[in-house]
Design a protein around this motif. Structure first.
Motif, PDB file in Angstrom:
ATOM      1  N   GLU A 102     -12.013 -59.075 -16.579  1.00 28.71           N
ATOM      2  CA  GLU A 102     -12.401 -59.735 -17.820  1.00 28.71           C
ATOM      3  C   GLU A 102     -11.320 -60.710 -18.285  1.00 28.71           C
ATOM      4  O   GLU A 102     -11.605 -61.846 -18.649  1.00 28.71           O
ATOM      5  CB  GLU A 102     -12.652 -58.672 -18.893  1.00 28.71           C
ATOM      6  N   VAL A 103     -10.071 -60.276 -18.252  1.00 27.39           N
ATOM      7  CA  VAL A 103      -8.964 -61.145 -18.660  1.00 27.39           C
ATOM      8  C   VAL A 103      -8.865 -62.357 -17.736  1.00 27.39           C
ATOM      9  O   VAL A 103      -8.663 -63.489 -18.191  1.00 27.39           O
ATOM     10  CB  VAL A 103      -7.634 -60.354 -18.702  1.00 27.39           C
ATOM     11  N   ALA A 104      -9.039 -62.132 -16.444  1.00 30.03           N
ATOM     12  CA  ALA A 104      -8.994 -63.246 -15.496  1.00 30.03           C
ATOM     13  C   ALA A 104     -10.106 -64.250 -15.791  1.00 30.03           C
ATOM     14  O   ALA A 104      -9.886 -65.470 -15.735  1.00 30.03           O
ATOM     15  CB  ALA A 104      -9.098 -62.731 -14.065  1.00 30.03           C
ATOM     16  N   ALA A 105     -11.297 -63.757 -16.122  1.00 26.66           N
ATOM     17  CA  ALA A 105     -12.409 -64.659 -16.440  1.00 26.66           C
ATOM     18  C   ALA A 105     -12.130 -65.443 -17.710  1.00 26.66           C
ATOM     19  O   ALA A 105     -12.451 -66.637 -17.796  1.00 26.66           O
ATOM     20  CB  ALA A 105     -13.706 -63.865 -16.589  1.00 26.66           C
ATOM     21  N   LEU A 106     -11.507 -64.813 -18.703  1.00 25.71           N
ATOM     22  CA  LEU A 106     -11.185 -65.514 -19.942  1.00 25.71           C
ATOM     23  C   LEU A 106     -10.133 -66.591 -19.707  1.00 25.71           C
ATOM     24  O   LEU A 106     -10.207 -67.681 -20.282  1.00 25.71           O
ATOM     25  CB  LEU A 106     -10.729 -64.522 -21.010  1.00 25.71           C
ATOM     26  N   HIS A 107      -9.174 -66.293 -18.824  1.00 23.73           N
ATOM     27  CA  HIS A 107      -8.178 -67.311 -18.478  1.00 23.73           C
ATOM     28  C   HIS A 107      -8.829 -68.483 -17.737  1.00 23.73           C
ATOM     29  O   HIS A 107      -8.472 -69.646 -17.953  1.00 23.73           O
ATOM     30  CB  HIS A 107      -7.043 -66.708 -17.638  1.00 23.73           C
ATOM     31  N   ARG A 108      -9.774 -68.159 -16.868  1.00 25.86           N
ATOM     32  CA  ARG A 108     -10.488 -69.228 -16.157  1.00 25.86           C
ATOM     33  C   ARG A 108     -11.280 -70.091 -17.134  1.00 25.86           C
ATOM     34  O   ARG A 108     -11.358 -71.308 -16.968  1.00 25.86           O
ATOM     35  CB  ARG A 108     -11.429 -68.641 -15.100  1.00 25.86           C
ATOM     36  N   ALA A 109     -11.860 -69.456 -18.166  1.00 26.78           N
ATOM     37  CA  ALA A 109     -12.597 -70.228 -19.179  1.00 26.78           C
ATOM     38  C   ALA A 109     -11.656 -71.192 -19.896  1.00 26.78           C
ATOM     39  O   ALA A 109     -12.008 -72.358 -20.132  1.00 26.78           O
ATOM     40  CB  ALA A 109     -13.276 -69.293 -20.170  1.00 26.78           C
ATOM     41  N   GLU A 110     -10.462 -70.723 -20.231  1.00 25.39           N
ATOM     42  CA  GLU A 110      -9.475 -71.600 -20.873  1.00 25.39           C
ATOM     43  C   GLU A 110      -9.073 -72.746 -19.942  1.00 25.39           C
ATOM     44  O   GLU A 110      -8.954 -73.896 -20.383  1.00 25.39           O
ATOM     45  CB  GLU A 110      -8.243 -70.801 -21.284  1.00 25.39           C
ATOM     46  N   ASP A 111      -8.873 -72.433 -18.654  1.00 26.00           N
ATOM     47  CA  ASP A 111      -8.516 -73.469 -17.681  1.00 26.00           C
ATOM     48  C   ASP A 111      -9.629 -74.513 -17.545  1.00 26.00           C
ATOM     49  O   ASP A 111      -9.361 -75.718 -17.499  1.00 26.00           O
ATOM     50  CB  ASP A 111      -8.210 -72.858 -16.315  1.00 26.00           C
ATOM     51  N   TRP A 112     -10.880 -74.045 -17.469  1.00 26.24           N
ATOM     52  CA  TRP A 112     -12.002 -74.971 -17.358  1.00 26.24           C
ATOM     53  C   TRP A 112     -12.094 -75.845 -18.598  1.00 26.24           C
ATOM     54  O   TRP A 112     -12.391 -77.041 -18.514  1.00 26.24           O
ATOM     55  CB  TRP A 112     -13.326 -74.223 -17.149  1.00 26.24           C
ATOM     56  N   ARG A 113     -11.848 -75.253 -19.765  1.00 21.81           N
ATOM     57  CA  ARG A 113     -11.905 -76.037 -20.998  1.00 21.81           C
ATOM     58  C   ARG A 113     -10.880 -77.175 -20.957  1.00 21.81           C
ATOM     59  O   ARG A 113     -11.204 -78.319 -21.283  1.00 21.81           O
ATOM     60  CB  ARG A 113     -11.660 -75.138 -22.209  1.00 21.81           C
ATOM     61  N   GLU A 114      -9.658 -76.848 -20.537  1.00 22.98           N
ATOM     62  CA  GLU A 114      -8.624 -77.889 -20.455  1.00 22.98           C
ATOM     63  C   GLU A 114      -8.988 -78.954 -19.424  1.00 22.98           C
ATOM     64  O   GLU A 114      -8.771 -80.146 -19.655  1.00 22.98           O
ATOM     65  CB  GLU A 114      -7.262 -77.263 -20.132  1.00 22.98           C
ATOM     66  N   ARG A 115      -9.548 -78.528 -18.302  1.00 18.93           N
ATOM     67  CA  ARG A 115      -9.971 -79.496 -17.277  1.00 18.93           C
ATOM     68  C   ARG A 115     -11.068 -80.411 -17.811  1.00 18.93           C
ATOM     69  O   ARG A 115     -11.056 -81.624 -17.563  1.00 18.93           O
ATOM     70  CB  ARG A 115     -10.464 -78.783 -16.026  1.00 18.93           C
ATOM     71  N   LEU A 116     -12.019 -79.816 -18.550  1.00 20.55           N
ATOM     72  CA  LEU A 116     -13.117 -80.621 -19.093  1.00 20.55           C
ATOM     73  C   LEU A 116     -12.592 -81.647 -20.093  1.00 20.55           C
ATOM     74  O   LEU A 116     -13.049 -82.795 -20.114  1.00 20.55           O
ATOM     75  CB  LEU A 116     -14.155 -79.718 -19.768  1.00 20.55           C
TER      76      LEU A 116
END
Length: 197
Positions: A102-116
């Protein structure tokens, strides 16, 4: 009736050292239960009679009194059968694995947001290639609004909404679940906002 069997030479009972190791193991298990959040504790098969003792140990903050309450909790836990304690251990192991994912997925969401926000349409195309069920128009609008908010120093409303959309997209996939209506609850949104700050 301690000692050894005269014929076989085997010990008749468990040694005091082994009893102490078992007791310390149960105490450590009790400490783990006390450290869980209410939501995590609800996922663990804890017998009903132990719940008040766990709540009391959470309530007490004074060091010595807390240790005493943990020992009292461990005493009650040792009265449970081994199958119950093993089920609790298994659930805690599964919870820790789920929490890591779950934590890894939340970090990925933050990374995707920054990429977007940084790469715009290029990142959006990459996201849609990986998650075709994502709403292209919604994400494009949110990215545009978030960039405008940053430029005008406005509160990051769209910035947070992007995170929520990505969280609801990535989390079920990371946990092997299907997206449900519960993923978009207002309570979940508040939890994720506090987690990202």
């Amino acid at each position: 009736m301690r000692g050894r069997d005269e014929e076989t030479g085997e010990f008749l009972d468990i040694s005091r050292s082994q009893n102490r190791r078992d007791a310390l193991d149960v105490l450590a298990l009790g400490e783990k239960l006390v450290s869980l959040t209410p939501a995590q504790l609800a996922r663990v098969p804890v017998p009903e009679d132990l719940l008040p003792h766990i709540a009391e140990a959470k309530r007490i903050t004074a060091h010595i009194a807390h240790k005493r309450q943990l020992a009292f909790l461990a005493k009650h836990m040792r009265r449970e059968d081994d199958a119950t304690l093993d089920a609790i251990r298994d659930a805690l192991d599964a919870n820790s694995d789920t929490s890591r994912r779950e934590v890894a997925a939340l970090h990925r969401a933050e990374d995707w947001r920054e990429r977007l926000l940084k790469d715009g349409d290029t990142a959006l195309s990459a996201l849609l290639a990986e998650y075709p069920q994502a709403d292209r128009q919604q994400l494009r609008t949110l990215v545009r609004n978030a960039q405008a908010e940053r430029a005008k120093n406005k509160p990051p409303r769209a910035f947070r909404e992007i995170y929520q959309v990505l969280r609801n997209l990535l989390l079920p996939a990371a946990l092997g679940l299907e997206a449900t209506a519960a993923d978009t609850d207002d309570d979940d949104i508040g939890d994720a906002d506090s987690a990202e700050d």
